[in-house]
Scaffold this motif. Structure first.
Motif: not given
Length: 413
Positions: A157-181
């Motif tokens: 389920k996650k693979q299918v969702f991310l296949r569509f969701w991550l490209p959208l986030l890319r077009t929006l130029g999102v920045v990611w918050h990581a709490t560690s390396d």
């Protein structure tokens, strides 16, 4: 990529007369406690922002897996420290319309969403994409959801969702918050194009650990404090306990997020040796966690993955050693802090570590507790710095007042 400590202040923003407007969304917030570490991290942000940040937070009106709302909060705006918080009943269309009216004439400098898969992230991001919500930039905190362990659960389920969701986030130029390396690496594996901000300022715990409590003679007193769900891997603890011969006790605290998973855990209780005693002790309020850890010899936590691991910090802050998986940012510190790190998440390996720890005499257990407190003290002094919203306010990638325009937001924007 800027680290919290190394972020350079932008002098033109530091003295702006206009506040830095942030809309944050999350599935859970206080007074709830079942969501665990992410709620405590958000509380730390809310309590530590400066007056130059105007923070609006939208969250669910009830705790995780709880059918009843918090008394008197549904559909209401409440002031929580440095934020205005709206408690939303997601099934009530009128409250969604109320939020739409509230935000219709407001432009936000930043939309800060906590999760990849929650509707509290999907809805505002889609609203920003459609222009219904006016925001300059989007900051996404996946809260460990892109770790190998997390992605292994409901994998298809996650693979299918991310296949569509991550490209959208890319077009929006999102920045990611990581709490560690470590979390930054997991984000980069899923999104090689990601622009990442690392911020380690996640806790409002005191600088000094609780003094080590007295070691009680008898079997080792072990504790598990976390959500009872597959991610936290309580079943592995019980399977390991089936294999031990040294007497030991385990107390379990935490909300039963996954009832089916808890039933599987209960089925293992009857197979434990008579020298092992296991008790379920119910849930803990957030302010009870540290004092509870202080009563035990070690915290057993073979988690499948933590982006930060607030509960680990709490255990060390109570001078309680941690026996943990290597799927957290804490590996080096835990070994120095009187605990142990599992390189392989197997019942055999965990049973071996539990046997080793249970065989320690009272003097060695007391030494391990002191080592946990010392490790916490050294770590706590290294993680001071601005919280992620203060870091974003100073960053050059935020363009105040400039609404998102997907057609001009490339992968490296």
């Amino acid at each position: 990529m800027l680290d919290a400590v190394g972020a350079e202040a932008n002098p033109t923003r530091e003295h702006d007369l206009e506040p830095f407007r942030v809309l944050a969304t999350c599935g859970g917030f206080v007074p709830g406690h079942r969501y665990g570490g992410p709620v405590r991290s958000l509380v730390q942000i809310v309590e530590s922002i400066s007056e130059s940040i105007d923070l609006t937070l939208v969250t669910r009106d009830r705790d995780l897996a709880t059918p009843t709302p918090y008394p008197g909060l549904s559909g209401r705006w409440v002031r929580q420290s440095g934020a205005r918080v709206f408690y939303l009943t997601v099934s009530r269309a009128g409250q969604w319309r109320q939020l739409r009216r509230e935000f219709r004439d407001t432009s936000f400098d930043l939309l800060y969403v906590n999760s990849l898969f929650s509707m509290f992230s999907l809805v505002p991001i889609i609203a920003a994409r459609l222009g219904v919500l006016r925001v300059s930039r989007i900051l996404v905190a996946p809260r460990g959801e892109l770790s190998t362990g997390s992605l292994s659960l409901k994998r298809r389920k996650k693979q299918v969702f991310l296949r569509f969701w991550l490209p959208l986030l890319r077009t929006l130029g999102v920045v990611w918050h990581a709490t560690s390396d470590r979390e930054a690496e997991s984000i980069r594996r899923a999104c090689p194009w990601a622009q990442i901000e690392i911020n380690r300022s996640q806790v409002s715990l005191p600088y000094e650990p609780l003094p080590p409590g007295p070691v009680v003679p008898g079997p080792a007193r072990l504790v598990f404090i976390s959500r009872i769900s597959p991610e936290k891997n309580l079943i592995l603890v019980l399977r390991a306990l089936q294999q031990v011969s040294t007497p030991m006790d385990l107390d379990i605290y935490g909300p039963m997020e996954n009832v089916g998973y808890w039933e599987k855990c209960q089925n293992l209780f009857a197979r434990l040796p008579t020298t092992v005693q296991v008790r379920y002790c119910g849930e803990l309020a957030a302010d009870e966690v540290r004092s509870t850890f202080a009563r035990y010899d070690a915290f057993v936590f073979p988690t499948l993955g933590e982006n930060f691991g607030h509960v680990i910090a709490e255990s060390l802050s109570a001078s309680c050693p941690v026996i943990c998986s290597d799927q957290t940012p804490w590996t080096d510190l835990l070994t120095a802090g009187g605990g142990a790190v599992l390189k392989r998440l197997t019942a055999d390996d965990l049973a071996g570590q539990l046997e080793r720890f249970a065989a320690l005499d009272q003097v060695a257990r007391a030494h391990a507790r002191r080592a946990a407190g010392d490790a916490y003290r050294s770590w706590r002094r290294r993680v001071d710095g601005p919280n992620i919203l203060e870091q974003a306010r100073r960053a050059s990638w935020v363009r105040p007042g400039d609404p998102i325009h997907p057609s001009c937001c490339g992968a490296d924007s």
